[in-house]
Design an enzyme around this catalytic site. Structure first.
Site, PDB file in Angstrom:
ATOM      1  N   SER A  50       0.819  -1.201   0.000  1.00 23.78           N
ATOM      2  CA  SER A  50       0.000   0.000   0.000  1.00 23.78           C
ATOM      3  C   SER A  50       0.859   1.259   0.000  1.00 23.78           C
ATOM      4  O   SER A  50       1.932   1.305   0.604  1.00 23.78           O
ATOM      5  CB  SER A  50      -0.905   0.010   1.231  1.00 23.78           C
ATOM      6  N   GLN A  56       0.832  -0.547  -4.827  1.00 26.52           N
ATOM      7  CA  GLN A  56      -0.524   0.018  -4.888  1.00 26.52           C
ATOM      8  C   GLN A  56      -0.439   1.521  -4.722  1.00 26.52           C
ATOM      9  O   GLN A  56       0.195   2.022  -3.788  1.00 26.52           O
ATOM     10  CB  GLN A  56      -1.398  -0.584  -3.790  1.00 26.52           C
ATOM     11  N   TYR A 105      -2.285   5.077  -4.098  1.00 29.63           N
ATOM     12  CA  TYR A 105      -3.309   6.082  -3.830  1.00 29.63           C
ATOM     13  C   TYR A 105      -2.799   7.341  -4.534  1.00 29.63           C
ATOM     14  O   TYR A 105      -1.871   7.997  -4.074  1.00 29.63           O
ATOM     15  CB  TYR A 105      -3.488   6.322  -2.328  1.00 29.63           C
ATOM     16  N   THR A 157      -5.613   2.245  -7.024  1.00 25.78           N
ATOM     17  CA  THR A 157      -6.919   2.221  -6.355  1.00 25.78           C
ATOM     18  C   THR A 157      -7.707   3.464  -6.754  1.00 25.78           C
ATOM     19  O   THR A 157      -7.254   4.594  -6.550  1.00 25.78           O
ATOM     20  CB  THR A 157      -6.743   2.165  -4.832  1.00 25.78           C
ATOM     21  N   LYS A 163      -7.946  -0.847  -9.695  1.00 27.33           N
ATOM     22  CA  LYS A 163      -8.670  -1.508  -8.616  1.00 27.33           C
ATOM     23  C   LYS A 163      -9.884  -0.678  -8.197  1.00 27.33           C
ATOM     24  O   LYS A 163      -9.777   0.522  -7.973  1.00 27.33           O
ATOM     25  CB  LYS A 163      -7.740  -1.695  -7.411  1.00 27.33           C
ATOM     26  N   HIS A 191     -13.687  -2.455  -2.247  1.00 25.55           N
ATOM     27  CA  HIS A 191     -12.808  -2.125  -1.114  1.00 25.55           C
ATOM     28  C   HIS A 191     -13.259  -2.850   0.154  1.00 25.55           C
ATOM     29  O   HIS A 191     -13.159  -2.337   1.268  1.00 25.55           O
ATOM     30  CB  HIS A 191     -12.795  -0.606  -0.879  1.00 25.55           C
ATOM     31  N   ASP A 213     -11.381  -8.964  -5.531  1.00 28.20           N
ATOM     32  CA  ASP A 213     -11.355  -9.003  -4.073  1.00 28.20           C
ATOM     33  C   ASP A 213     -12.714  -8.568  -3.535  1.00 28.20           C
ATOM     34  O   ASP A 213     -13.615  -8.230  -4.304  1.00 28.20           O
ATOM     35  CB  ASP A 213     -10.201  -8.179  -3.487  1.00 28.20           C
ATOM     36  N   GLY A 218      -7.098 -10.318   1.932  1.00 26.19           N
ATOM     37  CA  GLY A 218      -6.704  -9.343   2.916  1.00 26.19           C
ATOM     38  C   GLY A 218      -6.980  -9.611   4.378  1.00 26.19           C
ATOM     39  O   GLY A 218      -6.118 -10.101   5.097  1.00 26.19           O
ATOM     40  N   ARG A 219      -8.166  -9.339   4.854  1.00 20.06           N
ATOM     41  CA  ARG A 219      -8.410  -9.199   6.287  1.00 20.06           C
ATOM     42  C   ARG A 219      -7.894 -10.342   7.157  1.00 20.06           C
ATOM     43  O   ARG A 219      -7.274 -10.083   8.192  1.00 20.06           O
ATOM     44  CB  ARG A 219      -9.911  -8.999   6.543  1.00 20.06           C
TER      45      ARG A 219
END
Length: 396
Positions: free
Chosen positions: A136, A158, A160, A186, A268, A292, A323, A346-347
């Site tokens: 990220s 990734q 932003y 993203t 994404k 997301h 995802d 992810g989580r």
């Protein structure tokens, strides 16, 4: 004590189950749960509420989060018998890179709130397992340090998308120089969604400087400061905030990224088939069908529900990844059967990171890979190519 780290390449992914059972003969049981739902509950009881809910929370009333999970439950795997799946493989190739399984570690931000090693731990484990990691922009460690931890691993950056072109170009140049091969952009987080769990605690880790190592280590970012972030955090935050949020880009802006990145670009946050077509027309190499994880728009469509239509529209023009809502190996199988080339996961491993650092991440990812391998075998599929709409039945 048995070595329960990474198995040799020839060992089936599902062998992790055998390792666990054999360790049980010596009285050793896993330090963490093997069920993702139990892992989340285990973490909820042990991790501080601010960091836990930053990872676990959702936008608004959580309708999109729940829709993601419900969408997977609507699809059921239809096993086939006498299929000769003894010799099987979950391997695939993505952007020219062979992978042992179609899994990328998702670009979860601010991992340092979960464990001091944060992204460094994930980088090491992903390299061990042969999985790509996506780092990220809002990392707790500088991208160069994460790259060093990842070694010869396959890593994605990734983005932003900063509202400062000089800083954006600097990020991309640093990422390329550090061996990141895929740019994952993203699109759905140019503003933070309404997140009650964070708002109720007034918890936003960025405002204490957490998760901003990419910015604070960047020469173009630091050039706009009179004092370094180490000397004047508040001034650095005032420079960061308008750079991070508040400006929705357009399709025409993609040319800037292509001018500054010579590898694959993946967008994404795609949820609408027309946006998928626009992405293909723009010449990007891939998209991620994603909401997301339900963290941005409340009451939105489940990502799995729109996946088949997007695959039908553009699957022959670019790589369609997925995802949002993934928890188990069965979930991965369902997403692949509905047309995804690979998934970003992810989580669950974030909870593993919080509870066990590098060992926790390794445990969660090996559980997922074992579950995926067993699901592939027991549903009568010897390879990912065998999966398709015929693999599933929609629940009435």
């Amino acid at each position: 004590m048995l070595d329960m780290t990474t198995p040799p390449p020839s060992t089936p992914l599902s062998n992790y189950a055998n390792e666990i059972y054999l360790a049980g003969l010596g009285g050793q049981v896993p330090a963490l749960p093997t069920d993702p739902a139990a892992m989340e509950e285990y973490a909820r009881e042990r991790v501080e509420p601010g960091p836990f809910w930053y990872a676990a929370g959702a936008a608004g009333a959580g309708a999109t989060y729940r829709a993601n999970l419900a969408a997977f439950d609507r699809w059921r795997i239809v096993p086939r018998m006498l299929a000769g799946a003894t010799d099987r493989s979950a391997a695939t190739t993505l952007f020219g890179r062979p992978l042992p399984a179609p899994v990328i570690t998702a670009p979860i931000g601010v991992q340092g709130i979960m464990h001091p090693d944060g992204e460094l731990a994930v980088a090491r484990v992903a390299a061990e397992l042969g999985l790509p990691m996506a780092l990220s922009t809002v990392s707790s460690h500088a991208m160069e340090d994460v790259a060093a931890a990842n070694g010869d691993g396959h890593r994605w950056f990734q983005l932003y998308w900063p509202n400062d072109e000089d800083v954006c170009a600097s990020f991309l140049a640093r990422a390329r120089a550090s061996g990141f091969s895929v740019l994952l952009v993203t699109l759905d987080t140019w503003l933070l969604g309404w997140r009650p769990h964070d708002l109720d605690r007034a918890y936003l880790p960025f405002l204490s400087g957490k998760g901003l190592a990419t910015y604070f280590s960047d020469p173009a970012f630091r050039a706009g400061l009179e004092k370094s972030p180490e000397e004047d955090l508040f001034a650095a935050l005032l420079r960061w905030l308008p750079m991070f949020t508040g400006n929705d880009k357009t399709w025409e802006n993609l040319g800037f990224l292509r001018d500054h990145w010579d590898g694959p670009i993946v967008l994404k946050g795609i949820q609408h088939v027309d946006d998928a077509r626009r992405a293909a027309d723009a010449g990007v190499e891939g998209i991620v069908v994603s909401n997301h994880g339900g963290r941005q728009v409340d009451g939105a469509v489940a990502s799995l529900d729109v996946l088949p239509g997007i695959v039908e529209a553009v699957g022959d023009r670019l790589e369609v990844l997925f995802d949002s809502g993934l928890r188990t190996g069965a979930d991965v199988l369902k997403a692949l059967a509905l047309g995804a080339k690979a998934v970003l996961y992810g989580r669950p491993w974030v909870y593993g990171l919080a509870l066990g650092g590098e060992d926790g991440v390794r445990h969660v990812l090996r559980c997922l890979l074992a579950d995926l391998d067993l699901g592939l075998a027991l549903s009568g599929n010897a390879s990912l190519a065998d999966l398709g709409p015929q693999t599933l039945a929609e629940r009435p």
